[in-house]
Design a protein around this motif. Structure first.
Motif, mmCIF file in Angstrom:
data_model
loop_
_atom_site.group_PDB
_atom_site.id
_atom_site.type_symbol
_atom_site.label_atom_id
_atom_site.label_comp_id
_atom_site.label_asym_id
_atom_site.label_seq_id
_atom_site.Cartn_x
_atom_site.Cartn_y
_atom_site.Cartn_z
ATOM 1 N N UNK A 172 0.824 -1.211 0.000
ATOM 2 C CA UNK A 172 0.000 0.000 0.000
ATOM 3 C C UNK A 172 0.864 1.270 0.000
ATOM 4 N N UNK A 173 1.972 1.235 0.719
ATOM 5 C CA UNK A 173 2.835 2.406 0.806
ATOM 6 C C UNK A 173 3.725 2.583 -0.423
ATOM 7 N N UNK A 174 4.215 1.476 -0.985
ATOM 8 C CA UNK A 174 5.274 1.597 -1.999
ATOM 9 C C UNK A 174 4.959 0.973 -3.346
ATOM 10 N N UNK A 175 3.736 0.564 -3.566
ATOM 11 C CA UNK A 175 3.375 -0.020 -4.853
ATOM 12 C C UNK A 175 3.666 0.965 -5.984
ATOM 13 N N UNK A 176 4.374 0.478 -6.984
ATOM 14 C CA UNK A 176 4.674 1.306 -8.150
ATOM 15 C C UNK A 176 5.887 2.207 -8.011
ATOM 16 N N UNK A 177 6.520 2.215 -6.836
ATOM 17 C CA UNK A 177 7.698 3.052 -6.632
ATOM 18 C C UNK A 177 8.927 2.281 -7.090
ATOM 19 N N UNK A 178 9.776 2.950 -7.846
ATOM 20 C CA UNK A 178 10.994 2.310 -8.353
ATOM 21 C C UNK A 178 12.051 2.223 -7.248
ATOM 22 N N UNK A 179 12.810 1.140 -7.263
ATOM 23 C CA UNK A 179 13.881 0.944 -6.290
ATOM 24 C C UNK A 179 14.859 2.113 -6.320
ATOM 25 N N UNK A 180 15.140 2.622 -7.508
ATOM 26 C CA UNK A 180 16.052 3.764 -7.637
ATOM 27 C C UNK A 180 15.538 4.995 -6.896
ATOM 28 N N UNK A 181 14.225 5.108 -6.751
ATOM 29 C CA UNK A 181 13.641 6.242 -6.030
ATOM 30 C C UNK A 181 13.650 6.014 -4.519
ATOM 31 N N UNK A 182 13.536 4.754 -4.114
ATOM 32 C CA UNK A 182 13.501 4.427 -2.682
ATOM 33 C C UNK A 182 14.904 4.434 -2.068
ATOM 34 N N UNK A 183 15.908 4.086 -2.835
ATOM 35 C CA UNK A 183 17.275 3.968 -2.317
ATOM 36 C C UNK A 183 17.762 5.229 -1.596
#
Length: 98
Positions: free
Chosen positions: A63-74
């Motif tokens: 719910x929090x991170x669906x669709x977020x790219x790993x490069x953006x989360x890093x």
């Protein structure tokens, strides 16, 4: 090579970091709160024993991170770790590990 795995929460960090991390990501990535609207239902299901803790954590993550790219989360993750390590480090746990 030796690998040591342990739970950070309560050992190195004084408190649970899962939900604070997700909330930090939500704020830092500018995501809306609308995707979280069903979380109370899943939390109640967990309290009633319908889903276990692992399933609840999966739902929260999705719910929090669906669709977020790993490069953006890093980079967000790296900022979160710096903040948590500065504020929440458990000196006694670090000493025990040494």
């Amino acid at each position: 090579m030796s690998i040591v795995i342990f739970d950070l929460d309560g050992t190195i960090i004084k408190r649970d970091t899962y939900v604070p991390f997700l909330l930090f990501c939500l704020r830092e990535l500018g995501r809306g709160w609308f995707s979280l609207i069903t979380l109370p239902i899943f939390s109640i299901m967990h309290l009633l024993g319908i889903i276990n803790n692992s399933m609840l954590k999966e739902v929260f993550f999705e719910k929090f991170l669906s669709g977020v790219r790993l490069d953006d989360v890093q980079p967000v993750s790296e900022r979160f770790v710096k903040i948590v390590m500065r504020r929440e480090i458990n000196a006694k746990g670090i000493e025990l590990l040494k």
